[in-house]
Design a protein around this motif. Structure first.
Motif, PDB file in Angstrom:
ATOM      1  N   UNK A  60       5.069  -9.571  -5.250  1.00 19.73           N
ATOM      2  CA  UNK A  60       3.954  -8.668  -4.943  1.00 19.73           C
ATOM      3  C   UNK A  60       2.645  -9.258  -5.455  1.00 19.73           C
ATOM      4  N   UNK A  61       1.698  -9.462  -4.537  1.00 16.64           N
ATOM      5  CA  UNK A  61       0.401 -10.038  -4.908  1.00 16.64           C
ATOM      6  C   UNK A  61      -0.554  -8.976  -5.445  1.00 16.64           C
ATOM      7  N   UNK A  62      -0.764  -7.918  -4.661  1.00 12.55           N
ATOM      8  CA  UNK A  62      -1.672  -6.841  -5.044  1.00 12.55           C
ATOM      9  C   UNK A  62      -1.119  -5.520  -4.516  1.00 12.55           C
ATOM     10  N   UNK A  63      -1.588  -4.423  -5.125  1.00 12.57           N
ATOM     11  CA  UNK A  63      -1.099  -3.097  -4.722  1.00 12.57           C
ATOM     12  C   UNK A  63      -2.266  -2.120  -4.610  1.00 12.57           C
ATOM     13  N   UNK A  64      -2.219  -1.305  -3.557  1.00 11.28           N
ATOM     14  CA  UNK A  64      -3.180  -0.208  -3.384  1.00 11.28           C
ATOM     15  C   UNK A  64      -2.410   1.102  -3.465  1.00 11.28           C
ATOM     16  N   UNK A  65      -2.878   2.012  -4.307  1.00 12.21           N
ATOM     17  CA  UNK A  65      -2.262   3.327  -4.463  1.00 12.21           C
ATOM     18  C   UNK A  65      -3.199   4.378  -3.868  1.00 12.21           C
ATOM     19  N   UNK A  66      -2.707   5.138  -2.895  1.00 12.40           N
ATOM     20  CA  UNK A  66      -3.522   6.146  -2.209  1.00 12.40           C
ATOM     21  C   UNK A  66      -2.968   7.533  -2.523  1.00 12.40           C
ATOM     22  N   UNK A  67      -3.796   8.394  -3.141  1.00 10.63           N
ATOM     23  CA  UNK A  67      -3.330   9.733  -3.503  1.00 10.63           C
ATOM     24  C   UNK A  67      -2.007   9.692  -4.226  1.00 10.63           C
ATOM     25  N   UNK A  68      -1.900   8.874  -5.291  1.00  9.00           N
ATOM     26  CA  UNK A  68      -0.602   8.600  -5.906  1.00  9.00           C
ATOM     27  C   UNK A  68       0.060   9.834  -6.519  1.00  9.00           C
ATOM     28  N   UNK A  69       1.367   9.882  -6.378  1.00  9.92           N
ATOM     29  CA  UNK A  69       2.173  10.930  -7.005  1.00  9.92           C
ATOM     30  C   UNK A  69       2.536  10.495  -8.424  1.00  9.92           C
ATOM     31  N   UNK A  70       3.333  11.337  -9.092  1.00  8.52           N
ATOM     32  CA  UNK A  70       3.881  10.962 -10.389  1.00  8.52           C
ATOM     33  C   UNK A  70       3.066  11.347 -11.595  1.00  8.52           C
ATOM     34  N   UNK A  71       2.247  12.407 -11.469  1.00  6.97           N
ATOM     35  CA  UNK A  71       1.420  12.868 -12.584  1.00  6.97           C
ATOM     36  C   UNK A  71       1.833  14.287 -12.933  1.00  6.97           C
ATOM     37  N   UNK A  97       0.867  -1.172   0.000  1.00  9.69           N
ATOM     38  CA  UNK A  97       0.000   0.000   0.000  1.00  9.69           C
ATOM     39  C   UNK A  97       0.904   1.222   0.000  1.00  9.69           C
ATOM     40  N   UNK A  98       0.788   2.063  -1.020  1.00  7.72           N
ATOM     41  CA  UNK A  98       1.614   3.254  -1.108  1.00  7.72           C
ATOM     42  C   UNK A  98       0.772   4.507  -1.062  1.00  7.72           C
ATOM     43  N   UNK A  99       1.264   5.516  -0.354  1.00  6.78           N
ATOM     44  CA  UNK A  99       0.610   6.822  -0.317  1.00  6.78           C
ATOM     45  C   UNK A  99       1.495   7.833  -1.026  1.00  6.78           C
ATOM     46  N   UNK A 100       0.931   8.568  -1.985  1.00  8.44           N
ATOM     47  CA  UNK A 100       1.657   9.600  -2.715  1.00  8.44           C
ATOM     48  C   UNK A 100       2.944   9.046  -3.328  1.00  8.44           C
ATOM     49  N   UNK A 101       4.116   9.575  -2.937  1.00  2.52           N
ATOM     50  CA  UNK A 101       5.368   9.053  -3.476  1.00  2.52           C
ATOM     51  C   UNK A 101       5.565   7.588  -3.098  1.00  2.52           C
ATOM     52  N   UNK A 102       4.972   7.172  -1.985  1.00  2.00           N
ATOM     53  CA  UNK A 102       5.007   5.761  -1.618  1.00  2.00           C
ATOM     54  C   UNK A 102       4.352   4.885  -2.665  1.00  2.00           C
ATOM     55  N   UNK A 103       3.382   5.431  -3.403  1.00  2.00           N
ATOM     56  CA  UNK A 103       2.763   4.695  -4.503  1.00  2.00           C
ATOM     57  C   UNK A 103       3.766   4.440  -5.621  1.00  2.00           C
ATOM     58  N   UNK A 104       4.600   5.433  -5.886  1.00  2.00           N
ATOM     59  CA  UNK A 104       5.645   5.279  -6.903  1.00  2.00           C
ATOM     60  C   UNK A 104       6.640   4.206  -6.466  1.00  2.00           C
ATOM     61  N   UNK A 105       7.022   4.232  -5.191  1.00  2.00           N
ATOM     62  CA  UNK A 105       7.940   3.221  -4.659  1.00  2.00           C
ATOM     63  C   UNK A 105       7.319   1.829  -4.777  1.00  2.00           C
ATOM     64  N   UNK A 106       6.023   1.725  -4.465  1.00  2.00           N
ATOM     65  CA  UNK A 106       5.327   0.431  -4.537  1.00  2.00           C
ATOM     66  C   UNK A 106       5.260  -0.082  -5.970  1.00  2.00           C
ATOM     67  N   UNK A 107       4.898   0.785  -6.915  1.00  2.00           N
ATOM     68  CA  UNK A 107       4.803   0.371  -8.317  1.00  2.00           C
ATOM     69  C   UNK A 107       6.166  -0.052  -8.846  1.00  2.00           C
TER      70      UNK A 107
END
Length: 305
Positions: free
Chosen positions: A149-160, A129-139
């Motif tokens: 990695x089984x599944x991923x949740x992106x919360x308020x993802x950064x990188x746009x 589960x990644x929040x903002x820049x954490x979403x980029x790290x997770x992806x």
């Protein structure tokens, strides 16, 4: 006029001094702040990472935002543990009580750190589960270790990417941004952090905790280098590559997010066509803090047991 010029000169000298002091040493900050009994510290190849492990079951690793810290997941951990998950939280390099090492703060640096956290958590399959820049790290981690990695949740993802031409030009300047962030990094970023919350007064604890950690040594250096060297604002190629991976995922977006507005979900659906979008009312960038009931429920439902 002479006093004004003298003030600028003194400020520049102080900035230069801070820049050279902060840019030539590895900083460990855990002794600057009283650690919680639940805190664990792992000394890896790059430095010391603070982390916590709660519960038993499927391993869920929560990766905080650019300006986040381990405790920013406090509204979420207990509910996930009650649902039967083992929940792991940690401080990214330069945040919270993790070290501020002498690295470039590139995405690869955060990937190596997450790899160590996965190993500390027992290895095997994990749910991210990644929040903002954490979403980029997770992806990014899912792209490099898809079998883990089984599944991923992106919360308020950064990188746009948006209209950041002036910011990019400023960050590309030699020396001057380093001096400014060395002197005023906390003051520059504080209003940005306040804007992460649709109702900042209702969650003052989150801002106060950020302020505590932002007061520790080398905060400005770390923030600047991460913005310069990691795809915080433009992860378009990475999102496209993740979409091609066809990894199960969902996006959770605050409808009042002004950091990376929910309108970016249009791009997200194009680049990650197999995704599901959950929009959350009365929430800005730190959705997991402002509306943990919806976020926790979505994570639990998506990961299952």
């Amino acid at each position: 006029m002479k006093k004004w010029i003298f003030s600028i000169f003194v400020t520049a000298i102080v900035g230069i001094a801070i820049f050279f002091v902060e840019s030539d040493k590895h900083v460990s900050v855990k002794e600057h702040h009283r650690a919680d009994p639940a805190d664990r510290f792992h000394e890896g190849q790059t430095g010391i990472t603070r982390y916590r492990v709660s519960g038993e079951g499927k391993t869920v690793i929560l990766i905080h935002a650019f300006n986040g810290y381990l405790e920013s997941w406090d509204p979420n951990v207990s509910e996930l543990v009650k649902a039967g998950f083992k929940v792991v939280t940690y401080d990214l390099w330069g945040r919270g009580l993790s070290d501020r090492p002498l690295i470039n703060y590139e995405l690869a640096d955060f990937r190596i750190q997450l790899r160590e956290i996965v190993e500390l958590s027992g290895g095997g399959s994990v749910y991210l589960v990644g929040a903002s820049f954490g979403s980029v790290v997770a992806a990014d981690y899912a792209l490099h270790y898809p079998d883990q990695v089984k599944k991923v949740v992106f919360i308020g993802p950064a990188g746009w990417p948006g209209d950041t031409g002036n910011e990019d030009a400023f960050l590309a300047l030699p020396f001057f941004p380093d001096m400014i962030f060395g002197l005023f990094g906390r003051q520059i970023i504080e209003p940005i952090v306040e804007a992460y919350l649709h109702d900042p007064k209702a969650h003052q604890w989150a801002i106060d905790r950020w302020s505590e950690y932002a007061s520790l040594p080398s905060f400005g250096r770390v923030a600047l280098l991460t913005m310069r060297n990691s795809p915080v604002r433009d992860y378009t190629e990475g999102w496209s590559a993740f979409g091609s991976l066809n990894k199960p995922n969902i996006f959770i977006w605050g409808k009042q997010d002004i950091s990376f507005p929910v309108e970016n979900s249009i791009k997200a659906k194009l680049l990650v066509p197999n995704t599901k979008l959950i929009e959350v009312e009365d929430a800005a960038h730190w959705v997991n803090i402002e509306n943990p009931r919806i976020v926790n429920g979505a994570i639990i439902d998506f990961f299952g047991l």
